[in-house]
Write a protein that holds these residues in place. Structure first.
Motif, short mmCIF file in Angstrom:
data_model
loop_
_atom_site.label_atom_id
_atom_site.label_comp_id
_atom_site.label_asym_id
_atom_site.label_seq_id
_atom_site.Cartn_x
_atom_site.Cartn_y
_atom_site.Cartn_z
N ASP A 117 0.81 -1.22 0.00
CA ASP A 117 0.00 0.00 0.00
C ASP A 117 0.84 1.26 0.00
N ALA A 118 2.03 1.20 -0.55
CA ALA A 118 2.87 2.40 -0.58
C ALA A 118 3.50 2.58 -1.96
N CYS A 119 3.77 3.82 -2.30
CA CYS A 119 4.50 4.12 -3.53
C CYS A 119 5.70 5.01 -3.20
N LEU A 120 6.73 4.89 -4.02
CA LEU A 120 7.95 5.67 -3.78
C LEU A 120 7.97 6.87 -4.73
N VAL A 121 8.12 8.06 -4.15
CA VAL A 121 8.23 9.27 -4.96
C VAL A 121 9.55 9.97 -4.63
N LEU A 148 -4.19 14.44 -2.33
CA LEU A 148 -4.84 14.81 -3.59
C LEU A 148 -6.13 15.57 -3.33
N ALA A 149 -6.78 15.27 -2.19
CA ALA A 149 -8.03 15.96 -1.85
C ALA A 149 -7.77 17.26 -1.10
N GLY A 150 -6.49 17.60 -0.91
CA GLY A 150 -6.17 18.83 -0.20
C GLY A 150 -6.42 18.74 1.29
N GLU A 151 -6.45 17.49 1.81
CA GLU A 151 -6.78 17.33 3.23
C GLU A 151 -5.54 17.03 4.08
N MET A 152 -4.38 17.20 3.51
CA MET A 152 -3.16 16.92 4.26
C MET A 152 -2.14 17.99 3.92
N GLU A 153 -1.79 18.78 4.88
CA GLU A 153 -0.88 19.90 4.64
C GLU A 153 0.37 19.68 5.48
N ASP A 154 1.37 19.04 4.90
CA ASP A 154 2.61 18.81 5.65
C ASP A 154 3.83 19.23 4.85
N GLY A 155 3.63 20.08 3.86
CA GLY A 155 4.77 20.58 3.10
C GLY A 155 5.16 19.72 1.91
N ILE A 156 4.57 18.52 1.82
CA ILE A 156 4.86 17.66 0.66
C ILE A 156 3.80 17.92 -0.40
N ARG A 157 4.28 18.17 -1.64
CA ARG A 157 3.34 18.39 -2.73
C ARG A 157 3.50 17.32 -3.79
N LEU A 158 2.40 17.01 -4.47
CA LEU A 158 2.42 16.03 -5.55
C LEU A 158 2.23 16.76 -6.88
N PRO A 159 2.60 16.09 -8.01
CA PRO A 159 2.56 16.80 -9.30
C PRO A 159 1.16 17.24 -9.69
N ALA A 160 1.09 18.29 -10.51
CA ALA A 160 -0.18 18.89 -10.94
C ALA A 160 -0.87 17.98 -11.97
N PRO A 161 -2.19 18.12 -12.09
CA PRO A 161 -2.96 17.23 -12.98
C PRO A 161 -2.51 17.25 -14.44
N ILE A 162 -1.85 18.27 -14.90
CA ILE A 162 -1.41 18.33 -16.29
C ILE A 162 -0.40 17.22 -16.62
N ASP A 222 20.44 8.92 -5.90
CA ASP A 222 21.78 9.17 -6.46
C ASP A 222 22.41 10.45 -5.89
N GLY A 223 21.59 11.36 -5.33
CA GLY A 223 22.14 12.60 -4.77
C GLY A 223 22.51 13.62 -5.82
N GLU A 224 22.44 13.21 -7.09
CA GLU A 224 22.74 14.14 -8.19
C GLU A 224 21.44 14.67 -8.79
N GLU A 225 20.71 13.76 -9.41
CA GLU A 225 19.45 14.18 -10.03
C GLU A 225 18.32 14.12 -8.99
N ILE A 226 18.30 13.06 -8.21
CA ILE A 226 17.27 12.89 -7.17
C ILE A 226 17.91 13.16 -5.80
N LEU A 227 17.37 14.13 -5.09
CA LEU A 227 17.95 14.52 -3.81
C LEU A 227 17.36 13.74 -2.65
N GLU A 228 16.09 13.41 -2.74
CA GLU A 228 15.42 12.69 -1.66
C GLU A 228 14.32 11.83 -2.25
N ALA A 229 13.95 10.78 -1.53
CA ALA A 229 12.78 9.98 -1.93
C ALA A 229 12.08 9.54 -0.66
N ARG A 230 10.81 9.21 -0.79
CA ARG A 230 10.09 8.70 0.38
C ARG A 230 8.89 7.86 -0.05
#
Lengths: 323, 323
Positions: A190-194, A286-300, A267-275
């Motif tokens: 039940d988890a994905c890596l971003v 996605l529903a805007g119900e969690m505000e912890d400073g992490i953002r996900l990509p826009a619908p476009i 890799d610390g070069e192109e990707i600085l962090e993952a979680r």
């Protein structure tokens, strides 16, 4: 739901895809034009299209937008706008649709509408208009960057109403370039890596991506990029969707990748962090119900679709096979 | 079979893909080299690889084959072979693997082995060797056809051990080109539609194919090509597999397309004829048990895989979704 072995099922499969009843199409897909690719080299056909065609001007990669629609103008109105390459996009209801590069003008012509940056335009345009202008941007930008023969250095001539360039010296033919990019979301239970790319704004995490290299299959490219950027090993890979991305000429190919463990090392070069993000939390974000400073990509972006579909469709990514 | 929500399932998915227990990999896929793409611009790393590297020469697009294997030679043996571009393919067991273009020689050097046309080589090489040489061919051929800056016409310099070219005048960067091609099999019930291309040998029928155009998704391209070449309307589209095809730089993306009826009308230009084949008859043809003058594509091509997998795997193309 059964496989399409009888007539009603077949109709269902067709309808499912033709009308896309569930999902909003990805931005830049679903271009309504008939590209008329077999007729591009036919002068009589083209003369007919030009006689009553419509044309959208681009000024330095920005399309004309008029009242929230793609700014297709009658030909007569475009005659004095500029002399850059003119390309055929396709035909709709018998009307030829073209794009014209007017970048040689010092300033965008006034009084026609707005020349908007392509992403900004895509956010407000109807999907069909965004798709037509995305095609136009990719083609016009290709001409700007490919005026000379890569084989011998001679200036090339435009052919097939903008869909080919030919070298007058060595006769080499050159075609618009499309660069395949794999973009993939590692998933485990039940988890994905971003990951957070060096070029991303603060707080933005997204799927991983990279160009397919020479001699690679899509699957090989997914494995290599995830290994390089995130140090993560994956098993099964499943294609999900694709999206043209005309910045300048990418074709995004979205996949899920089955992670074999939660271990990763960026890799610390192109990707600085993952979680790892839990599915429930992704839905809340996605529903805007969690505000912890992490953002996900826009619908476009197709990355948004990969993440959202995984979080909201129980059957993704790995559909159960028939018994 | 259940979706991978518990540890045993996850291991299953991983094993399924890592070991590919059922299917022979597609020709040109499964390259065993670590492409070391993050290290290509690192001179110290490259110097280390070059010191004990191995190199396969190509003469006019034909790789050296020695005793049925890719002809990788010690560096010292290659020094006098030619002065064409040298590209890094990748690293295996700490050993750098390179390819060298020796096309400027009047004749292929004698005594080393055979310089075989790439398709002929792929037929006899182990899959890993074919994949490495396919990568090499795509890269070397790109250099031959891209020696000049497409933006300004100036001769460009090679960078990153053959993975980039840079213009000394306008600073434009150029990367190896990969052209995505959709290749698709229309299916309806127990039949698939195959076509005879104008360029095919007599009697050969295969899947339909075409280049993805600027601003198209894969799905848009599948629909357009099938509409243009075969006059057939399709509903759902399902990705199946992909294959690099270095003639010169294609990436074949194989799909099934759900036909909405048996009606079709070939374009008469590129596709001369088409016909529906029953699944049973396809199986017989693949087994060599049906001799009626109709031939199907050879196993080297992804078209073969599309047709064979459809004919022999009951669950393809449209996997039943979980309830």
């Amino acid at each position: 739901m059964r496989p399409p072995t009888s007539a009603p099922d077949i109709v269902f499969w067709a309808e499912k895809c033709e009308s896309k009843p569930v999902e909003k199409p990805l931005t830049f897909t679903g271009n309504p034009l008939d590209r008329a690719s077999l007729c591009r080299a036919n002068p009589a056909f083209m003369a007919g299209l030009l006689a009553n065609g419509r044309m959208v001007p681009f000024w330095r990669q920005a399309p004309l937008v008029v009242a929230g629609r793609a700014g297709f103008l009658p030909f007569a109105q475009c005659e004095e706008l500029g002399d850059g390459p003119c390309v055929l996009l396709g035909v709709l209801d018998g009307v030829g649709h073209f794009a014209l590069d007017i970048s040689s003008e010092e300033t965008p012509p006034a009084g026609l509408g707005e020349f908007l940056e392509m992403r900004a335009a895509a956010l407000i345009l109807p999907p069909a208009d965004a798709a037509m202008l995305g095609q136009a941007k990719a083609l016009l930008d290709w001409h700007v960057r490919h005026r000379f023969c890569a084989q011998c250095g001679t200036p090339t001539d435009i052919a097939d109403i903008g869909h080919r360039r030919v070298c007058p010296k060595c006769s080499a033919e050159h075609f618009p370039r499309t660069d395949p990019v794999v973009i993939m979301l590692p998933v485990l239970g039940d988890a994905c890596l971003v990951g957070r790319n060096r070029r991303f704004p603060d707080g933005l995490y997204s799927a991983f991506a990279g160009f397919v290299e020479a001699g690679e299959s899509l699957e090989d490219a997914v494995r290599r990029e995830l290994s390089e950027e995130a140090g993560i090993k994956v098993g099964a890979i499943q294609y999900h969707a694709s999206q043209p991305w005309p910045f300048p000429s990418s074709l995004m190919i979205g996949c899920y990748a089955q992670a074999v463990s939660r271990d990763f090392k960026v890799d610390g070069e192109e990707i600085l962090e993952a979680r790892w993000l839990a599915k429930d939390d992704v839905r809340k974000r996605l529903a805007g119900e969690m505000e912890d400073g992490i953002r996900l990509p826009a619908p476009i972006a197709i990355a948004h679709r990969l993440i959202r579909d995984w979080a909201t469709q129980a059957r993704l990514p790995f559909v159960r096979e028939a018994d």
